[in-house]
Design a protein around this motif. Structure first.
Motif, PDB file in Angstrom:
ATOM      1  N   ARG A  47       0.641  13.241  -0.715  1.00 44.15           N
ATOM      2  CA  ARG A  47      -0.466  12.636  -1.471  1.00 44.15           C
ATOM      3  C   ARG A  47      -0.772  11.234  -0.950  1.00 44.15           C
ATOM      4  O   ARG A  47      -1.946  10.826  -0.869  1.00 44.15           O
ATOM      5  CB  ARG A  47      -0.120  12.577  -2.963  1.00 44.15           C
ATOM      6  CG  ARG A  47      -0.060  13.938  -3.644  1.00 44.15           C
ATOM      7  CD  ARG A  47      -0.082  13.796  -5.156  1.00 44.15           C
ATOM      8  NE  ARG A  47       1.052  13.035  -5.654  1.00 44.15           N
ATOM      9  CZ  ARG A  47       2.221  13.572  -6.026  1.00 44.15           C
ATOM     10  NH1 ARG A  47       2.400  14.885  -5.937  1.00 44.15           N
ATOM     11  NH2 ARG A  47       3.207  12.812  -6.474  1.00 44.15           N
ATOM     12  N   GLU A  48       0.279  10.492  -0.582  1.00 39.93           N
ATOM     13  CA  GLU A  48       0.076   9.135  -0.077  1.00 39.93           C
ATOM     14  C   GLU A  48      -0.632   9.147   1.281  1.00 39.93           C
ATOM     15  O   GLU A  48      -1.475   8.288   1.553  1.00 39.93           O
ATOM     16  CB  GLU A  48       1.409   8.406   0.009  1.00 39.93           C
ATOM     17  CG  GLU A  48       1.999   8.092  -1.363  1.00 39.93           C
ATOM     18  CD  GLU A  48       3.407   7.528  -1.295  1.00 39.93           C
ATOM     19  OE1 GLU A  48       3.880   7.266  -0.174  1.00 39.93           O
ATOM     20  OE2 GLU A  48       4.035   7.356  -2.360  1.00 39.93           O
TER      21      GLU A  48
ATOM     22  N   ALA B  65      -2.804  11.355   2.237  1.00 42.65           N
ATOM     23  CA  ALA B  65      -4.209  11.628   1.940  1.00 42.65           C
ATOM     24  C   ALA B  65      -4.920  10.371   1.476  1.00 42.65           C
ATOM     25  O   ALA B  65      -6.067  10.100   1.872  1.00 42.65           O
ATOM     26  CB  ALA B  65      -4.311  12.728   0.883  1.00 42.65           C
ATOM     27  N   THR B  66      -4.242   9.563   0.655  1.00 42.64           N
ATOM     28  CA  THR B  66      -4.832   8.319   0.163  1.00 42.64           C
ATOM     29  C   THR B  66      -5.024   7.322   1.300  1.00 42.64           C
ATOM     30  O   THR B  66      -6.078   6.675   1.413  1.00 42.64           O
ATOM     31  CB  THR B  66      -3.935   7.702  -0.928  1.00 42.64           C
ATOM     32  OG1 THR B  66      -3.809   8.629  -2.005  1.00 42.64           O
ATOM     33  CG2 THR B  66      -4.537   6.403  -1.447  1.00 42.64           C
ATOM     34  N   ILE B  67      -4.003   7.190   2.159  1.00 41.87           N
ATOM     35  CA  ILE B  67      -4.091   6.278   3.305  1.00 41.87           C
ATOM     36  C   ILE B  67      -5.261   6.662   4.204  1.00 41.87           C
ATOM     37  O   ILE B  67      -6.047   5.809   4.643  1.00 41.87           O
ATOM     38  CB  ILE B  67      -2.774   6.285   4.107  1.00 41.87           C
ATOM     39  CG1 ILE B  67      -1.664   5.604   3.295  1.00 41.87           C
ATOM     40  CG2 ILE B  67      -2.942   5.606   5.456  1.00 41.87           C
ATOM     41  CD1 ILE B  67      -0.278   5.865   3.851  1.00 41.87           C
ATOM     42  N   HIS B  68      -5.402   7.950   4.472  1.00 41.68           N
ATOM     43  CA  HIS B  68      -6.488   8.415   5.338  1.00 41.68           C
ATOM     44  C   HIS B  68      -7.836   8.117   4.719  1.00 41.68           C
ATOM     45  O   HIS B  68      -8.776   7.685   5.396  1.00 41.68           O
ATOM     46  CB  HIS B  68      -6.332   9.918   5.597  1.00 41.68           C
ATOM     47  CG  HIS B  68      -7.392  10.478   6.497  1.00 41.68           C
ATOM     48  ND1 HIS B  68      -8.311  11.412   6.076  1.00 41.68           N
ATOM     49  CD2 HIS B  68      -7.681  10.209   7.799  1.00 41.68           C
ATOM     50  CE1 HIS B  68      -9.114  11.700   7.074  1.00 41.68           C
ATOM     51  NE2 HIS B  68      -8.761  10.993   8.124  1.00 41.68           N
ATOM     52  N   ARG B  69      -7.940   8.326   3.419  1.00 43.25           N
ATOM     53  CA  ARG B  69      -9.207   8.074   2.724  1.00 43.25           C
ATOM     54  C   ARG B  69      -9.546   6.578   2.743  1.00 43.25           C
ATOM     55  O   ARG B  69     -10.700   6.194   2.925  1.00 43.25           O
ATOM     56  CB  ARG B  69      -9.104   8.590   1.295  1.00 43.25           C
ATOM     57  CG  ARG B  69     -10.404   8.564   0.509  1.00 43.25           C
ATOM     58  CD  ARG B  69     -10.300   9.387  -0.762  1.00 43.25           C
ATOM     59  NE  ARG B  69      -9.220   8.942  -1.625  1.00 43.25           N
ATOM     60  CZ  ARG B  69      -8.093   9.636  -1.854  1.00 43.25           C
ATOM     61  NH1 ARG B  69      -7.910  10.805  -1.281  1.00 43.25           N
ATOM     62  NH2 ARG B  69      -7.164   9.168  -2.675  1.00 43.25           N
ATOM     63  N   MET B  70      -8.537   5.727   2.581  1.00 46.69           N
ATOM     64  CA  MET B  70      -8.771   4.279   2.534  1.00 46.69           C
ATOM     65  C   MET B  70      -9.047   3.695   3.919  1.00 46.69           C
ATOM     66  O   MET B  70      -9.960   2.881   4.085  1.00 46.69           O
ATOM     67  CB  MET B  70      -7.551   3.579   1.919  1.00 46.69           C
ATOM     68  CG  MET B  70      -7.361   3.826   0.439  1.00 46.69           C
ATOM     69  SD  MET B  70      -5.773   3.152  -0.146  1.00 46.69           S
ATOM     70  CE  MET B  70      -5.955   1.416   0.300  1.00 46.69           C
TER      71      MET B  70
ATOM     72  N   LYS C 290      -9.501   5.452   6.922  1.00 45.35           N
ATOM     73  CA  LYS C 290     -10.390   6.252   7.782  1.00 45.35           C
ATOM     74  C   LYS C 290      -9.893   6.305   9.236  1.00 45.35           C
ATOM     75  O   LYS C 290     -10.679   6.411  10.177  1.00 45.35           O
ATOM     76  CB  LYS C 290     -11.824   5.726   7.722  1.00 45.35           C
ATOM     77  CG  LYS C 290     -12.441   5.834   6.328  1.00 45.35           C
ATOM     78  CD  LYS C 290     -13.852   5.305   6.286  1.00 45.35           C
ATOM     79  CE  LYS C 290     -14.521   5.597   4.952  1.00 45.35           C
ATOM     80  NZ  LYS C 290     -13.759   5.175   3.772  1.00 45.35           N
TER      81      LYS C 290
ATOM     82  N   MET D 120       0.826  -1.205   0.000  1.00 44.62           N
ATOM     83  CA  MET D 120       0.000   0.000   0.000  1.00 44.62           C
ATOM     84  C   MET D 120       0.864   1.261   0.000  1.00 44.62           C
ATOM     85  O   MET D 120       0.522   2.278  -0.617  1.00 44.62           O
ATOM     86  CB  MET D 120      -0.931   0.001   1.221  1.00 44.62           C
ATOM     87  CG  MET D 120      -1.874   1.203   1.285  1.00 44.62           C
ATOM     88  SD  MET D 120      -3.018   1.114   2.680  1.00 44.62           S
ATOM     89  CE  MET D 120      -1.898   1.303   4.066  1.00 44.62           C
TER      90      MET D 120
ATOM     91  N   ARG E  38       5.063  13.948  -2.707  1.00 41.84           N
ATOM     92  CA  ARG E  38       4.592  12.594  -3.030  1.00 41.84           C
ATOM     93  C   ARG E  38       4.028  11.912  -1.781  1.00 41.84           C
ATOM     94  O   ARG E  38       2.950  11.310  -1.812  1.00 41.84           O
ATOM     95  CB  ARG E  38       5.731  11.767  -3.604  1.00 41.84           C
ATOM     96  CG  ARG E  38       5.282  10.395  -4.127  1.00 41.84           C
ATOM     97  CD  ARG E  38       6.447   9.566  -4.624  1.00 41.84           C
ATOM     98  NE  ARG E  38       7.236  10.298  -5.600  1.00 41.84           N
ATOM     99  CZ  ARG E  38       8.546  10.557  -5.487  1.00 41.84           C
ATOM    100  NH1 ARG E  38       9.196  10.135  -4.413  1.00 41.84           N
ATOM    101  NH2 ARG E  38       9.198  11.214  -6.423  1.00 41.84           N
TER     102      ARG E  38
END
Length: 350
Positions: free
Chosen positions: A171-172, A174-179, A181, A117, A168
Motif C-alpha cells: 500500500r505504501e 502505491a502511495t509513493i508512486h501516486r505522490m 509519479k 513519508m 502494508r
C-alpha cells in the motif's frame, strides 16, 4: 521514457535474448516470471551493472547502454536491502546525497522528509541490524528515492517480508508512486502485486519477454500456453479450433467447446477454474458450454479448494469454497454438471 530494443546479455550459462520493452513516463511496470527467467539480469542491465552484448537502452531518447551507472538517474532496491551496517539509518538514507557533496544541513532535511513519508522518521539514529525486515526495506527504498531517480528499480522488494508487512508496504508503494509519479520497474513473483500496483506487466520466460499487457489482459487473454499455465489458468488443453456457419468451436477429442475466439487450426485452450460453475443438476443460464462428469479428486486448499471433474475424458479443475463443497455434497465419484461461458474459453496458437 525507457526504450529497450533487441537487448541481449550472456552471463555464464544464462542469456537474455532479444528483449524489447517500452515503458512510459510515470508508469508502474511489473516484470513477472519464474526463477531463472532473467528478471534480475534485465534490471541490473538497465541499472548499468551489466553492459549489453547487443541491443540498446534509451532513456528519454538518450542512449544509456554504456553510460556510467551514476549518470543514469536510476535508483535500485534489492530484496535483501543491502544497507551499510556501519552507518545509521539516517546516514544510509542520505548516502547518495552525501556522495554528491550536498550541504549537510540540506541532506539532513531531505533525509527527514523522505523518512517521514515512509514512516521511519523515528528510526534515523538506529543501526540497520536493530530494525525489522519491513523497516529495513523502507530504509532501502528511502535511500533510493532521496536521489530523485528518473527510474526506480525494485528487485522483489516484498518477497522477504511476512504477509502482513508485505501488504502494508505494498500500500505504501502505491502511495509513493501516486505522490512522486516516479517511473517504477518492479520484479516480483507475487500475483497480488500485479493488481495492487501495476499499470502494465511483462511476462518473462527463459530470457525473453513473451507477453506485455495490463494485469487484466495478461490473466484474461494469455498469449501462450506458458503464460496461461504460469498465471494459474490450470485448465489448459490441446485442441483443434474451427469456425463453421459463424460459430467457433474447439474440439477436445470427446467434447467440443464453444468459444468467442476467432481462430482455426491447432491451438491451446485455457479456462480458469473460477470460471467454471459446478452443480448437481443442469444449470440454467446463458452459458453455452455444459457437460456432465464425475468428481475424481477434491483438493482442500485454504479458503478455495480444487475439484477435478472428468467430463468425457477431459479433466477440468474447478475452484469452489469449502462451504460450496459441503452444500453440494460433493465427494469422489459423484456426478455433477459443469457450466461456463463461451467468453471463458481462451484460445491461443500452439
Amino acid at each position: 521514457m525507457l526504450q529497450i530494443t533487441g537487448l541481449a546479455k550472456t552471463l555464464g550459462s544464462f542469456s537474455l535474448k532479444g528483449v524489447n520493452l517500452s515503458i512510459e513516463d510515470g508508469e508502474y511496470f511489473i516484470v513477472l516470471g519464474p526463477t531463472g527467467a532473467g528478471k534480475t539480469i534485465l534490471l541490473e542491465t538497465i541499472a548499468g551493472i551489466h553492459t549489453p552484448d547487443t541491443g540498446s537502452i534509451s532513456m528519454n531518447g538518450i542512449e544509456i547502454s554504456r553510460m556510467d551507472p551514476k549518470e543514469r538517474g536510476v535508483g535500485m532496491v534489492y530484496q535483501d536491502y543491502m544497507l551499510f551496517p556501519h552507518l545509521t539509518v539516517g546516514e544510509n538514507i542520505g548516502f547518495g546525497l552525501k556522495q554528491r557533496s550536498i550541504d549537510p544541513a540540506a541532506v539532513r532535511e531531505q533525509v527527514r522528509d523522505v523518512a517521514e513519508m515512509l514512516g521511519i522518521g523515528h528510526l534515523l539514529e538506529r543501526s540497520p541490524e536493530t530494525l525489522s525486515g519491513g523497516e529495513q526495506q523502507r530504509a532501502a527504498i528511502a535511500r533510493a528515492l532521496i536521489i530523485k531517480p528518473r527510474i526506480l528499480l525494485l528487485d522483489e522488494p516484498l518477497s522477504a517480508l511476512d504477509v502482513t508487512t508485505r501488504e502494508r508496504l505494498r500500500r505504501e508503494l502505491a502511495t509513493i508512486h501516486r505522490m512522486m509519479k516516479t517511473t517504477i520497474i518492479h520484479i516480483t513473483h507475487h500475483f497480488e502485486d500485479l493488481f495492487a500496483l501495476a499499470d502494465r506487466v511483462a511476462i518473462m520466460q527463459d530470457g525473453t519477454v513473451v507477453q506485455v499487457g495490463t494485469p487484466e489482459e495478461i490473466f484474461q487473454t494469455p498469449a501462450t500456453e506458458f503464460v496461461a499455465s504460469f498465471t494459474g489458468m490450470e485448465n489448459v488443453f490441446h485442441g483443434r479450433a474451427r469456425i463453421r456457419d459463424g460459430e467457433a468451436r474447439i474440439e477436445l477429442g470427446p467434447i467440443s467447446l464453444r468459444t468467442v475466439a476467432e481462430i482455426e487450426g491447432d491451438v491451446y485452450v485455457g479456462i480458469r477454474p473460477e470460471e467454471v460453475i459446478v452443480s448437481r443438476e443442469p444449470f440454467e443460464s446463458s452459458a453455452v458450454n455444459t457437460f456432465q462428469g464425475s468428481v475424481t479428486e477434491i483438493r482442500q486448499n485454504g479458503m478455495f479448494s480444487r475439484i477435478v471433474v472428468d467430463a468425457g475424458g477431459v479433466p477440468f479443475v474447478c475452484a469452489l469454497t469449502r462451504q460450496s463443497i459441503r452444500r453440494l455434497g460433493l465427494a469422489e465419484g459423484e456426478a455433477v454438471y459443469l457450466t461456463f461461458k463461451a467468453s471463458a474459453v481462451h484460445a491461443f496458437p500452439r
